[in-house]
Structures are given as structure tokens and as C-alpha cells.
Write a protein that holds these residues in place. Structure first.
Motif, PDB file in Angstrom:
ATOM      1  N   ASP A  62      24.741 -28.000   1.925  1.00 52.57           N
ATOM      2  CA  ASP A  62      25.175 -28.522   3.242  1.00 52.57           C
ATOM      3  C   ASP A  62      25.089 -27.197   4.066  1.00 52.57           C
ATOM      4  N   ALA A  63      25.354 -26.109   3.455  1.00 53.16           N
ATOM      5  CA  ALA A  63      25.560 -24.740   4.527  1.00 53.16           C
ATOM      6  C   ALA A  63      24.154 -24.730   5.010  1.00 53.16           C
ATOM      7  N   LEU A  64      23.208 -24.733   4.158  1.00 53.31           N
ATOM      8  CA  LEU A  64      21.769 -24.609   4.514  1.00 53.31           C
ATOM      9  C   LEU A  64      21.177 -25.457   5.373  1.00 53.31           C
ATOM     10  N   ALA A  65      21.549 -26.697   5.162  1.00 50.30           N
ATOM     11  CA  ALA A  65      21.309 -27.905   6.016  1.00 50.30           C
ATOM     12  C   ALA A  65      21.729 -27.608   7.452  1.00 50.30           C
ATOM     13  N   ALA A  66      23.054 -27.284   7.943  1.00 54.30           N
ATOM     14  CA  ALA A  66      23.607 -26.697   9.015  1.00 54.30           C
ATOM     15  C   ALA A  66      22.965 -25.595   9.752  1.00 54.30           C
ATOM     16  N   ALA A  67      22.746 -24.503   8.757  1.00 52.02           N
ATOM     17  CA  ALA A  67      21.932 -23.255   9.400  1.00 52.02           C
ATOM     18  C   ALA A  67      20.695 -23.647   9.895  1.00 52.02           C
ATOM     19  N   ALA A  68      20.111 -24.438   9.114  1.00 47.44           N
ATOM     20  CA  ALA A  68      18.351 -24.794   9.456  1.00 47.44           C
ATOM     21  C   ALA A  68      18.548 -25.635  10.695  1.00 47.44           C
ATOM     22  N   GLU A  69      19.475 -26.474  10.959  1.00 49.58           N
ATOM     23  CA  GLU A  69      19.534 -27.718  12.081  1.00 49.58           C
ATOM     24  C   GLU A  69      19.974 -26.774  13.465  1.00 49.58           C
ATOM     25  N   GLU A  70      20.955 -25.734  13.161  1.00 50.84           N
ATOM     26  CA  GLU A  70      21.200 -24.809  14.320  1.00 50.84           C
ATOM     27  C   GLU A  70      20.093 -23.922  14.608  1.00 50.84           C
ATOM     28  N   TYR A  71      19.324 -23.411  13.836  1.00 49.89           N
ATOM     29  CA  TYR A  71      18.209 -22.561  14.217  1.00 49.89           C
ATOM     30  C   TYR A  71      17.156 -23.335  15.013  1.00 49.89           C
ATOM     31  N   ASP A  72      16.980 -24.619  14.329  1.00 52.17           N
ATOM     32  CA  ASP A  72      15.816 -25.417  14.689  1.00 52.17           C
ATOM     33  C   ASP A  72      16.176 -26.031  16.319  1.00 52.17           C
ATOM     34  N   GLU A  73      17.521 -26.125  16.582  1.00 48.28           N
ATOM     35  CA  GLU A  73      17.787 -26.524  17.896  1.00 48.28           C
ATOM     36  C   GLU A  73      17.865 -25.359  18.923  1.00 48.28           C
ATOM     37  N   LEU A  74      18.244 -24.212  18.365  1.00 46.68           N
ATOM     38  CA  LEU A  74      18.353 -23.151  19.271  1.00 46.68           C
ATOM     39  C   LEU A  74      16.844 -22.711  19.725  1.00 46.68           C
ATOM     40  N   LEU A  75      16.027 -22.599  18.728  1.00 50.21           N
ATOM     41  CA  LEU A  75      14.543 -22.247  18.932  1.00 50.21           C
ATOM     42  C   LEU A  75      13.908 -23.233  19.904  1.00 50.21           C
ATOM     43  N   TYR A  76      14.290 -24.296  19.905  1.00 51.08           N
ATOM     44  CA  TYR A  76      13.704 -25.326  20.743  1.00 51.08           C
ATOM     45  C   TYR A  76      14.182 -25.003  22.122  1.00 51.08           C
ATOM     46  N   ALA A  77      15.603 -24.879  22.196  1.00 51.03           N
ATOM     47  CA  ALA A  77      16.326 -24.905  23.527  1.00 51.03           C
ATOM     48  C   ALA A  77      15.898 -23.398  24.340  1.00 51.03           C
ATOM     49  N   VAL A  78      15.586 -22.552  23.455  1.00 47.89           N
ATOM     50  CA  VAL A  78      15.371 -21.176  24.055  1.00 47.89           C
ATOM     51  C   VAL A  78      13.778 -21.202  24.385  1.00 47.89           C
ATOM     52  N   HIS A  79      13.040 -21.332  23.151  1.00 44.25           N
ATOM     53  CA  HIS A  79      11.637 -20.879  23.378  1.00 44.25           C
ATOM     54  C   HIS A  79      10.595 -22.180  23.358  1.00 44.25           C
ATOM     55  N   ASP A  80      11.076 -23.443  23.472  1.00 42.32           N
ATOM     56  CA  ASP A  80      10.547 -24.672  23.321  1.00 42.32           C
ATOM     57  C   ASP A  80       9.664 -24.756  22.169  1.00 42.32           C
ATOM     58  N   GLU A  81      10.250 -24.497  20.937  1.00 44.82           N
ATOM     59  CA  GLU A  81       9.341 -24.670  19.744  1.00 44.82           C
ATOM     60  C   GLU A  81      10.056 -25.168  18.757  1.00 44.82           C
ATOM     61  N   VAL A  82       9.260 -25.718  17.829  1.00 44.29           N
ATOM     62  CA  VAL A  82       9.947 -26.194  16.730  1.00 44.29           C
ATOM     63  C   VAL A  82       9.644 -25.791  15.333  1.00 44.29           C
ATOM     64  N   THR A  83      10.219 -26.023  14.129  1.00 45.24           N
ATOM     65  CA  THR A  83      10.160 -25.627  12.802  1.00 45.24           C
ATOM     66  C   THR A  83       9.203 -26.785  12.337  1.00 45.24           C
ATOM     67  N   PRO A  84       8.349 -26.181  11.078  1.00 43.23           N
ATOM     68  CA  PRO A  84       7.457 -27.247  10.482  1.00 43.23           C
ATOM     69  C   PRO A  84       8.475 -28.157   9.313  1.00 43.23           C
ATOM     70  N   PHE A  85       9.593 -28.128   9.551  1.00 42.86           N
ATOM     71  CA  PHE A  85      10.330 -28.826   8.286  1.00 42.86           C
ATOM     72  C   PHE A  85      11.556 -29.467   8.942  1.00 42.86           C
ATOM     73  N   GLU A  86      11.914 -30.702   8.132  1.00 40.23           N
ATOM     74  CA  GLU A  86      12.966 -31.542   8.932  1.00 40.23           C
ATOM     75  C   GLU A  86      14.034 -31.481   7.708  1.00 40.23           C
ATOM     76  N   VAL A  87      15.340 -31.634   8.116  1.00 42.00           N
ATOM     77  CA  VAL A  87      16.262 -31.450   7.320  1.00 42.00           C
ATOM     78  C   VAL A  87      16.792 -33.030   7.072  1.00 42.00           C
ATOM     79  N   MET A  88      17.017 -33.387   5.856  1.00 35.57           N
ATOM     80  CA  MET A  88      17.329 -34.767   5.301  1.00 35.57           C
ATOM     81  C   MET A  88      19.073 -34.800   5.492  1.00 35.57           C
ATOM     82  N   THR A  89      19.232 -35.521   6.576  1.00 36.66           N
ATOM     83  CA  THR A  89      20.622 -35.603   6.872  1.00 36.66           C
ATOM     84  C   THR A  89      21.506 -36.800   6.058  1.00 36.66           C
ATOM     85  N   ASP A  90      20.793 -37.701   5.661  1.00 36.78           N
ATOM     86  CA  ASP A  90      21.531 -38.655   4.969  1.00 36.78           C
ATOM     87  C   ASP A  90      20.554 -39.204   3.698  1.00 36.78           C
ATOM     88  N   SER A  91      21.326 -39.196   2.659  1.00 42.90           N
ATOM     89  CA  SER A  91      20.876 -39.321   1.218  1.00 42.90           C
ATOM     90  C   SER A  91      21.319 -40.728   0.863  1.00 42.90           C
TER      91      SER A  91
END
Length: 228
Positions: free
Chosen positions: A63-92
Motif C-alpha cells: 500500500d505504501a509503495l502504491a501511494a508513493a508511485a501514484e504521488e510521484y506519477d502525478e507530480l511528474l505529470y504536473a511539473v514535467h508533463d510526463e508519465v511513468t511507464p507503469f500503472e498502479v492497481m488500485t482495486d483488487s
């Protein structure tokens, strides 16, 4: 063409979360990246030392890894207009809780379509049914004639010919009470118990998602051109 959910998909451009400030800075992106690295290390340590499949330490680290990955992904897009090459599964998916020896089952199928060619739909209705007046026919009446003439599987197979564009679809095979599948139901599409799903097959219309992303990009470009 639609592909099953098991296919590898390209990451979609995220929509910034409400929690991400619009004034995020490169320093915050770097900080989020370091937090993500730490979360990856913590998750790996938890996995290496876990005692069973449902080790609470592994679940917490996940859960901590998913939250950290999501925060990084969102900040990366907001600042650099870039995305990561992976998606976090939020619903199992919930674990199956039904019987191993299944005595009855129900199959729930949903197929979505867009009316891509109203003229083709009307022409198909004239072929399928008698007395269709092209001057007064509507897509509603054409659909009534089509579904009255063909079963759902044939419509799915002949969708292009009928002027329909397949979108997403899903099929759930659900363990059922033998007494519950006898006779007609007043509410045949009531809520399905997810813990009794034996099998699920999702077909995702990736082309539609790509078109939505393109529309969003075009909208953003148009907004950027508006006078401030």
C-alpha cells in the motif's frame, strides 16, 4: 479492435489528483522520486522476509509503495508533463468465497455499442424485418427490429454490418444457488456477489480510450490558445 483485459496496454495520461498542488515544483518531484525509491526498498525487504502469503508487513509495504508511485506519477505529470511507464492497481478483485463443487451458475454479459452508421443500421433493419419505412424509421425503431430478429451473439458477430461499433464488454460467470436458477426472476440483473465470481472476462476498447486522450489533448491546446 477491442482487446481482452489480459493484453498489455499503454499507460494512459493521468488526470491530476485534487491533492496535487497546481504550483508543484521540480524539487517536490525529486522528493517524491526519493520517497518512491525508499518505498521500493521497503517493499522488497518485506517480501524477502515474509512468513506467509498474506503477511501484514507485505500488504502494508504494498500500500505504501502504491501511494508513493501514484504521488510521484502525478507530480511528474504536473511539473514535467510526463508519465511513468507503469500503472498502479488500485482495486483488487475479491477472493472467491463460493463452493468448490458448483451445482449451478449464472452468466452475466454486458456489451456496449455506439451507433456508428445510422444509415447502415436502418438498412439492416429493412433487411431483417418487413414493413420498415426508411422515411419514418429512427435508430430506436431500427434497433428494436434488429434485436427482434437476431440474438445477442449474432448482433455481436455482425456489429460492423449492422452499423454498430463495439465498445467495452464484460462477462461474469457466477456460482449460483440451484434453487435460484429455476423459473423467471422479477429482478434478473440485481447486484452480483463479487465473491461468487468464478470467471470474468473483460474486453476493453482501447481505441476509444486513445480517442478520449486525443480529445483531451486537443481541448487543452485550444484552452492554451485562449486569451488570458
Amino acid at each position: 479492435m477491442p482487446e481482452t483485459s489480459s493484453s498489455v496496454t499503454q499507460p494512459s495520461i493521468p488526470t491530476p489528483l485534487a491533492g496535487v498542488p497546481t504550483t508543484a515544483t521540480p524539487a517536490e518531484v525529486r522528493q517524491a522520486a526519493e520517497a518512491l525509491k525508499s518505498a521500493i526498498d521497503a517493499h522488497l525487504r518485506a517480501v524477502e522476509s515474509r512468513v506467509d502469503e498474506l503477511d501484514p508487513a507485505v500488504l502494508e509495504a504494498f500500500d505504501a509503495l502504491a501511494a508513493a508511485a501514484e504521488e510521484y506519477d502525478e507530480l511528474l505529470y504536473a511539473v514535467h508533463d510526463e508519465v511513468t511507464p507503469f500503472e498502479v492497481m488500485t482495486d483488487s478483485e475479491p477472493e472467491y468465497a463460493g463452493p468448490d463443487e458448483v451445482e449451478a451458475l449464472s452468466v452475466f454479459i454486458r456489451r456496449d455499442y455506439l451507433v456508428a452508421d445510422p444509415d447502415a443500421l436502418t438498412a439492416a433493419a429493412r433487411t431483417a424485418a418487413e414493413g420498415v419505412d426508411p422515411e419514418t424509421a429512427t435508430t430506436r425503431t431500427a434497433l428494436l427490429d434488429i434485436f427482434d430478429s437476431y440474438d445477442a451473439d449474432e448482433i455481436a458477430y455482425r456489429a460492423d454490418e449492422l452499423g454498430l461499433q463495439p465498445a467495452d464488454s464484460t462477462m461474469w460467470v457466477v456460482a449460483a444457488d440451484p434453487e435460484g436458477v429455476v423459473g423467471w426472476h422479477d429482478d434478473p440483473f440485481s447486484e452480483v456477489d463479487a465473491e461468487l465470481v468464478l470467471y470474468r472476462d473483460d474486453v476493453i476498447d482501447e481505441d476509444s480510450d486513445d480517442e478520449d486522450d486525443e480529445d483531451e489533448d486537443e481541448l487543452e491546446e485550444a484552452e492554451d490558445m485562449l486569451p488570458g
